[in-house]
Design a protein around this motif. Structure first.
Motif, PDB file in Angstrom:
ATOM      1  N   HIS A   1       0.841  -1.198   0.000  1.00 19.66           N
ATOM      2  CA  HIS A   1       0.000   0.000   0.000  1.00 19.66           C
ATOM      3  C   HIS A   1       0.866   1.233   0.000  1.00 19.66           C
ATOM      4  N   ILE A   2       0.257   2.358  -0.382  1.00 22.00           N
ATOM      5  CA  ILE A   2       0.990   3.610  -0.200  1.00 22.00           C
ATOM      6  C   ILE A   2       0.595   4.223   1.139  1.00 22.00           C
ATOM      7  N   TRP A   3       1.499   5.025   1.687  1.00 30.46           N
ATOM      8  CA  TRP A   3       1.346   5.581   3.030  1.00 30.46           C
ATOM      9  C   TRP A   3       1.511   7.095   2.978  1.00 30.46           C
TER      10      TRP A   3
ATOM     11  N   LEU B   1      19.240   5.081  -3.390  1.00 28.63           N
ATOM     12  CA  LEU B   1      18.744   3.790  -2.894  1.00 28.63           C
ATOM     13  C   LEU B   1      17.567   4.067  -1.968  1.00 28.63           C
ATOM     14  N   GLU B   2      16.451   3.377  -2.186  1.00 30.03           N
ATOM     15  CA  GLU B   2      15.315   3.538  -1.268  1.00 30.03           C
ATOM     16  C   GLU B   2      15.174   2.287  -0.404  1.00 30.03           C
ATOM     17  N   LEU B   3      15.032   2.488   0.895  1.00 34.16           N
ATOM     18  CA  LEU B   3      14.775   1.374   1.820  1.00 34.16           C
ATOM     19  C   LEU B   3      13.276   1.309   2.106  1.00 34.16           C
ATOM     20  N   GLY B   4      12.730   0.110   2.258  1.00 27.46           N
ATOM     21  CA  GLY B   4      11.306  -0.053   2.605  1.00 27.46           C
ATOM     22  C   GLY B   4      10.404   0.662   1.619  1.00 27.46           C
ATOM     23  N   SER B   5      10.659   0.447   0.330  1.00 28.38           N
ATOM     24  CA  SER B   5       9.997   1.242  -0.723  1.00 28.38           C
ATOM     25  C   SER B   5       8.507   0.956  -0.863  1.00 28.38           C
ATOM     26  N   GLY B   6       8.022  -0.175  -0.326  1.00 26.38           N
ATOM     27  CA  GLY B   6       6.615  -0.521  -0.521  1.00 26.38           C
ATOM     28  C   GLY B   6       6.304  -0.602  -2.006  1.00 26.38           C
TER      29      GLY B   6
ATOM     30  N   GLY C   1       6.578   1.740  -4.033  1.00 22.76           N
ATOM     31  CA  GLY C   1       7.605   2.496  -4.772  1.00 22.76           C
ATOM     32  C   GLY C   1       7.297   3.962  -5.000  1.00 22.76           C
ATOM     33  N   ILE C   2       6.316   4.521  -4.262  1.00 18.49           N
ATOM     34  CA  ILE C   2       5.883   5.892  -4.608  1.00 18.49           C
ATOM     35  C   ILE C   2       7.018   6.920  -4.491  1.00 18.49           C
ATOM     36  N   LEU C   3       7.832   6.840  -3.445  1.00 20.87           N
ATOM     37  CA  LEU C   3       8.851   7.877  -3.249  1.00 20.87           C
ATOM     38  C   LEU C   3       9.990   7.730  -4.271  1.00 20.87           C
TER      39      LEU C   3
ATOM     40  N   THR D   1      14.138  -0.895  -2.733  1.00 22.73           N
ATOM     41  CA  THR D   1      14.352  -2.163  -2.013  1.00 22.73           C
ATOM     42  C   THR D   1      13.282  -2.336  -0.940  1.00 22.73           C
ATOM     43  N   ASP D   2      12.962  -3.576  -0.648  1.00 20.53           N
ATOM     44  CA  ASP D   2      11.986  -3.894   0.407  1.00 20.53           C
ATOM     45  C   ASP D   2      12.049  -5.400   0.633  1.00 20.53           C
ATOM     46  N   LEU D   3      11.133  -5.903   1.450  1.00 20.15           N
ATOM     47  CA  LEU D   3      11.008  -7.347   1.660  1.00 20.15           C
ATOM     48  C   LEU D   3      10.394  -7.986   0.411  1.00 20.15           C
ATOM     49  N   GLU D   4      10.543  -9.304   0.321  1.00 19.65           N
ATOM     50  CA  GLU D   4      10.088 -10.018  -0.878  1.00 19.65           C
ATOM     51  C   GLU D   4       8.610  -9.758  -1.198  1.00 19.65           C
TER      52      GLU D   4
ATOM     53  N   TRP E   1      16.275  -5.529   6.245  1.00 15.23           N
ATOM     54  CA  TRP E   1      17.189  -4.797   7.131  1.00 15.23           C
ATOM     55  C   TRP E   1      17.910  -5.738   8.097  1.00 15.23           C
ATOM     56  N   ASP E   2      17.324  -6.895   8.390  1.00 10.54           N
ATOM     57  CA  ASP E   2      18.029  -7.842   9.269  1.00 10.54           C
ATOM     58  C   ASP E   2      19.285  -8.385   8.583  1.00 10.54           C
ATOM     59  N   GLU E   3      19.267  -8.428   7.263  1.00  8.72           N
ATOM     60  CA  GLU E   3      20.466  -8.805   6.496  1.00  8.72           C
ATOM     61  C   GLU E   3      21.368  -7.573   6.329  1.00  8.72           C
TER      62      GLU E   3
ATOM     63  N   SER F   1      10.551   6.460   3.530  1.00 10.29           N
ATOM     64  CA  SER F   1       9.379   7.153   4.059  1.00 10.29           C
ATOM     65  C   SER F   1       8.518   6.161   4.823  1.00 10.29           C
ATOM     66  N   ASP F   2       8.002   6.619   5.953  1.00 10.44           N
ATOM     67  CA  ASP F   2       7.076   5.826   6.771  1.00 10.44           C
ATOM     68  C   ASP F   2       7.643   4.453   7.133  1.00 10.44           C
ATOM     69  N   CYS F   3       8.907   4.398   7.493  1.00 12.53           N
ATOM     70  CA  CYS F   3       9.544   3.125   7.836  1.00 12.53           C
ATOM     71  C   CYS F   3       9.961   3.079   9.302  1.00 12.53           C
ATOM     72  N   THR F   4       9.598   4.124  10.085  1.00  8.66           N
ATOM     73  CA  THR F   4      10.143   4.211  11.441  1.00  8.66           C
ATOM     74  C   THR F   4       9.047   4.110  12.508  1.00  8.66           C
ATOM     75  N   TYR F   5       7.882   3.574  12.112  1.00 10.10           N
ATOM     76  CA  TYR F   5       6.740   3.508  13.040  1.00 10.10           C
ATOM     77  C   TYR F   5       6.843   2.310  13.984  1.00 10.10           C
ATOM     78  N   ASN F   6       7.693   1.336  13.657  1.00 12.02           N
ATOM     79  CA  ASN F   6       7.762   0.110  14.456  1.00 12.02           C
ATOM     80  C   ASN F   6       9.082   0.072  15.221  1.00 12.02           C
TER      81      ASN F   6
HETATM   82  C1  SAM Z   1       4.536   1.663   6.122  1.00 13.22           C
HETATM   83  S1  SAM Z   1       5.330   0.924   4.797  1.00 13.22           S
HETATM   84  C2  SAM Z   1       5.924   2.311   3.876  1.00 13.22           C
HETATM   85  C3  SAM Z   1       6.062   1.994   2.425  1.00 13.22           C
HETATM   86  C4  SAM Z   1       6.542   3.144   1.554  1.00 13.22           C
HETATM   87  N1  SAM Z   1       7.843   3.607   1.951  1.00 13.22           N
HETATM   88  C5  SAM Z   1       5.548   4.280   1.535  1.00 13.22           C
HETATM   89  O1  SAM Z   1       5.847   5.363   2.074  1.00 13.22           O
HETATM   90  O2  SAM Z   1       4.466   4.127   0.931  1.00 13.22           O
HETATM   91  C6  SAM Z   1       6.838   0.286   5.552  1.00 13.22           C
HETATM   92  C7  SAM Z   1       7.675  -0.533   4.608  1.00 13.22           C
HETATM   93  O3  SAM Z   1       8.845  -1.006   5.293  1.00 13.22           O
HETATM   94  C8  SAM Z   1       9.073  -2.343   4.889  1.00 13.22           C
HETATM   95  N2  SAM Z   1       9.824  -3.082   5.921  1.00 13.22           N
HETATM   96  C9  SAM Z   1       9.428  -3.373   7.189  1.00 13.22           C
HETATM   97  N3  SAM Z   1      10.353  -4.123   7.802  1.00 13.22           N
HETATM   98  C10 SAM Z   1      11.360  -4.316   6.916  1.00 13.22           C
HETATM   99  C11 SAM Z   1      12.601  -5.020   6.963  1.00 13.22           C
HETATM  100  N4  SAM Z   1      12.991  -5.702   8.057  1.00 13.22           N
HETATM  101  N5  SAM Z   1      13.383  -4.998   5.869  1.00 13.22           N
HETATM  102  C12 SAM Z   1      13.000  -4.324   4.758  1.00 13.22           C
HETATM  103  N6  SAM Z   1      11.836  -3.645   4.653  1.00 13.22           N
HETATM  104  C13 SAM Z   1      11.022  -3.654   5.727  1.00 13.22           C
HETATM  105  C14 SAM Z   1       7.673  -2.908   4.713  1.00 13.22           C
HETATM  106  O4  SAM Z   1       7.690  -4.095   3.941  1.00 13.22           O
HETATM  107  C15 SAM Z   1       6.941  -1.755   4.088  1.00 13.22           C
HETATM  108  O5  SAM Z   1       6.987  -1.769   2.694  1.00 13.22           O
END
Ligand code: SAM
Length: 420
Positions: free
Chosen positions: A192-194, A228-233, A235-237, A264-267, A303-305, A326-331
């Motif tokens: 989803h987009i966030w 490089l984008e991390l946690g791209s979901g 891919g919007i950003l 980049t993101d999870l599978e 990210w664990d790798e 973006s939106d990757c720091t809520y957990n």
């Molecule tokens: C809330 S979504 C945000 C998606 C996107 N960046 C956006 O703004 O629409 C958080 C993203 O972080 C990814 N994520 C969470 N844990 C992760 C991990 N351990 N390694 C890589 N990606 C992870 C999720 O799969 C998800 O796509």
């Protein structure tokens, strides 16, 4: 912001008057934790269908090409709405090829913005919204659905309209580049987009028109600039950045060659992200003035790798000029792995560049967040522990219809080099 979401794939049904498309949808926040509750009691929605038959030479199809639309009200207290839009006469279910959009009437019509249900970047930036406009109360992200041979794909499409800075051929206003992002119907964080992704994409696209603003967030110092984008979901950003990069570079006197953006993101995110990259490549190929010459790729990166310095071949091959997220720091639980990955990317960059006497290597990260909970502040302790400097470079208020306003913060993180 709120999002229009289907609860199940749309269906074609027979009725006494012919075929109708039936759409069962809700309107919720990005997290899906609350329903839209308009202050004034209701907001008006349009459900519109457009024939998408491929062959313009098909005169029967051409005759039925006019838009079919009906209006609904989303009222306070509603949780679902079952909308029905009548389709063109003379169709068999299996021959229905059409696009259906659901959007609020508050959305301003934009010149040259043709697709149904596009959200223009200006609709989410407070300084672009006029004083009297209802958008001041908050935006609702429209959704579009595609029927092919009578079957609705289990994805909705979000369309983001970016001003391109080019004038239309008729000398009219700014041309609009409409980027389309597929997302899943159903629950999934990665598909989803966030809010932070939408607002930051809108901000970057808008900032292109101001050299000062864009130089601070996307400073381009070489022709092979790479991101490089991390946690791209979906891919919007990253995809928005790839689309605006040539304009951003031109504003800074650079012409790009071999520029790249790696999502980049999870599978579980891979399929949607790849499909959105393919959609964007098609859009940009039709608009060669825009980002056609920026390569956009995808690779899985957990990210664990990453925190252990284990990267796929694409992520490992390049000393990245900029990392974005973006939106990757809520957990809170995943913050150590995320910050560890940023530090491991910095170490890999040092290894790549091995600058000898020319000074330490610097890494820059653009991090966007819509703070949701105080536990997220653990991020800053982790950043400090790993010698990352950070500062907010932009705060963008995000009004939310019928609820407290929110905010999207964009941080610049820096490590190594000369930090200002
Ligand atoms: C809330 S979504 C945000 C998606 C996107 N960046 C956006 O703004 O629409 C958080 C993203 O972080 C990814 N994520 C969470 N844990 C992760 C991990 N351990 N390694 C890589 N990606 C992870 C999720 O799969 C998800 O796509």
């Amino acid at each position: 912001m709120h999002y229009i979401r289907l609860l199940r794939p749309a269906k074609i049904q027979s009725s006494a008057g012919g075929l109708v498309a039936s759409l069962l949808f809700t309107i919720t926040t990005d997290l899906g934790d609350s329903f839209l509750c308009p202050d004034g009691g209701s907001i008006d929605l349009v459900v519109a269908a457009e024939d998408s038959s491929a062959d313009p030479a098909d005169s029967a199809a051409a005759q039925r090409r006019g838009r079919q639309a009906c209006r609904y009200k989303w009222k306070t207290g509603m949780r679902v709405l079952d909308a029905k839009v009548k389709l063109w006469p003379g169709l068999e279910k299996e021959t229905v090829n059409c696009r259906i959009a659901i959007y609020p009437t508050q959305q301003r019509p934009r010149e040259n913005s043709t697709p149904l249900g596009a959200l223009h970047v200006g609709d989410v930036l407070p300084w672009r919204i006029g004083a009297g406009e209802t958008l001041k109360m908050g935006a609702v992200m429209p959704a579009t659905f595609e029927f092919v041979s009578g079957v609705c794909a289990p994805v909705s499409v979000r369309t983001l309209g970016l001003g391109t800075g080019h004038t239309g051929g008729d000398g009219g206003g700014d041309e609009v580049l409409n980027l389309q992002f597929e997302e899943d119907i159903g629950e999934s964080i990665a598909r989803h987009i966030w809010d932070a992704g939408v607002v930051t994409s809108a901000y970057l696209a808008d900032a292109c028109s101001s050299l000062e603003s864009i130089r601070e967030v996307l400073p381009i110092e070489n022709e092979s600039f790479n991101v490089l984008e991390l946690g791209s979901g979906v891919g919007i950003l990253g995809i928005t950045i790839a689309s605006i990069l040539p304009k951003v570079a031109a504003a800074q006197g650079q012409t790009l060659k071999n520029a790249r953006v790696l999502l980049t993101d999870l599978e579980e995110a891979e399929e949607r992200a790849r499909s959105n990259i393919a959609k964007t490549e098609t859009t940009l190929a039709r608009n060669p003035k825009d980002g056609a010459h920026v390569t956009i790729e995808y690779e899985n990166l957990d990210w664990d790798e990453g925190r252990e310095g284990r990267f796929g071949s694409l992520a490992a091959a390049t000393p990245w000029d900029l990392v974005v997220l973006s939106d990757c720091t809520y957990n809170m639980d995943s913050l150590p792995a995320l910050v560890g990955t940023l530090s491991a990317l910095h170490a890999a960059k040092e290894h790549h560049l091995d600058t000898g006497d020319s000074g330490p290597v610097k890494s820059s990260v653009l991090l966007a967040t819509k703070p949701r909970h105080s536990s997220e502040e653990a991020l800053f302790g982790l950043l400090k522990d790993q010698s990352w400097a950070y500062r907010v470079i932009k705060e963008i208020p995000l009004p939310k219809i019928g609820d407290e306003n929110e905010i999207v913060q964009i941080y610049l993180l820096e490590k190594g080099g000369h930090i200002v």
